[in-house]
Design a protein around this motif. Sequence first.
Motif, PDB file in Angstrom:
ATOM      1  N   PHE A  87      42.651   4.775  16.964  1.00 12.17           N
ATOM      2  CA  PHE A  87      44.034   4.705  17.439  1.00 12.17           C
ATOM      3  C   PHE A  87      44.829   3.664  16.667  1.00 12.17           C
ATOM      4  N   GLN A  88      46.034   4.076  16.271  1.00 13.96           N
ATOM      5  CA  GLN A  88      46.931   3.143  15.576  1.00 13.96           C
ATOM      6  C   GLN A  88      48.345   3.446  16.017  1.00 13.96           C
ATOM      7  N   ALA A  89      49.140   2.412  16.266  1.00 12.53           N
ATOM      8  CA  ALA A  89      50.538   2.607  16.658  1.00 12.53           C
ATOM      9  C   ALA A  89      51.313   1.360  16.260  1.00 12.53           C
ATOM     10  N   THR A  90      52.617   1.530  16.060  1.00 17.43           N
ATOM     11  CA  THR A  90      53.465   0.430  15.633  1.00 17.43           C
ATOM     12  C   THR A  90      54.736   0.393  16.484  1.00 17.43           C
ATOM     13  N   LYS A  91      55.181  -0.816  16.838  1.00 20.87           N
ATOM     14  CA  LYS A  91      56.445  -0.981  17.556  1.00 20.87           C
ATOM     15  C   LYS A  91      57.224  -2.143  16.953  1.00 20.87           C
ATOM     16  N   LYS A  92      58.499  -2.194  17.312  1.00 22.19           N
ATOM     17  CA  LYS A  92      59.415  -3.200  16.781  1.00 22.19           C
ATOM     18  C   LYS A  92      59.686  -4.261  17.845  1.00 22.19           C
ATOM     19  N   MET A  93      59.868  -5.518  17.390  1.00 24.35           N
ATOM     20  CA  MET A  93      60.244  -6.596  18.316  1.00 24.35           C
ATOM     21  C   MET A  93      61.215  -7.529  17.611  1.00 24.35           C
ATOM     22  N   VAL A  94      61.905  -8.344  18.395  1.00 21.74           N
ATOM     23  CA  VAL A  94      62.949  -9.202  17.864  1.00 21.74           C
ATOM     24  C   VAL A  94      62.723 -10.644  18.304  1.00 21.74           C
ATOM     25  N   ILE A  95      62.798 -11.565  17.348  1.00 21.66           N
ATOM     26  CA  ILE A  95      62.786 -12.994  17.658  1.00 21.66           C
ATOM     27  C   ILE A  95      64.221 -13.490  17.523  1.00 21.66           C
ATOM     28  N   LEU A  96      64.715 -14.138  18.575  1.00 17.37           N
ATOM     29  CA  LEU A  96      66.042 -14.764  18.549  1.00 17.37           C
ATOM     30  C   LEU A  96      65.877 -16.239  18.802  1.00 17.37           C
ATOM     31  N   LYS A  97      66.472 -17.064  17.943  1.00 20.38           N
ATOM     32  CA  LYS A  97      66.372 -18.514  18.147  1.00 20.38           C
ATOM     33  C   LYS A  97      67.723 -19.091  18.504  1.00 20.38           C
TER      34      LYS A  97
END
Length: 97
Positions: A87-97
């Motif tokens: 199994f392989q999957a990819t998702k997006k995330m955001v870092i806000l400073k």
Amino acid sequence: AVSALAQNFPNPFNPETWLPYELAQPSHVQISIYDPQGRLVRTLDIGHREVGQYFTKENAAYWDGRNNSGERVSSGIYFYQIQAGDFQATKKMVILK
């Protein structure tokens, strides 16, 4: 049961986040975090996990917002990819400073 990668929480985040996932089969779990250019930022070697849901702060994968050298990464979009057996999957995330 199906294997799945869920959205990280919190998202956006600073300075830490949790990466929830679900396994349909016992697997060795590794999560790789990439910058928008596709460069590897951090590898989280979770180890062997049994079938189940890993959705809570207590058992989801944890990322402290640092790269493999221990430095804090800059704000922006990152991608996290799980590899668990086949199994392989990819998702997006955001870092806000």
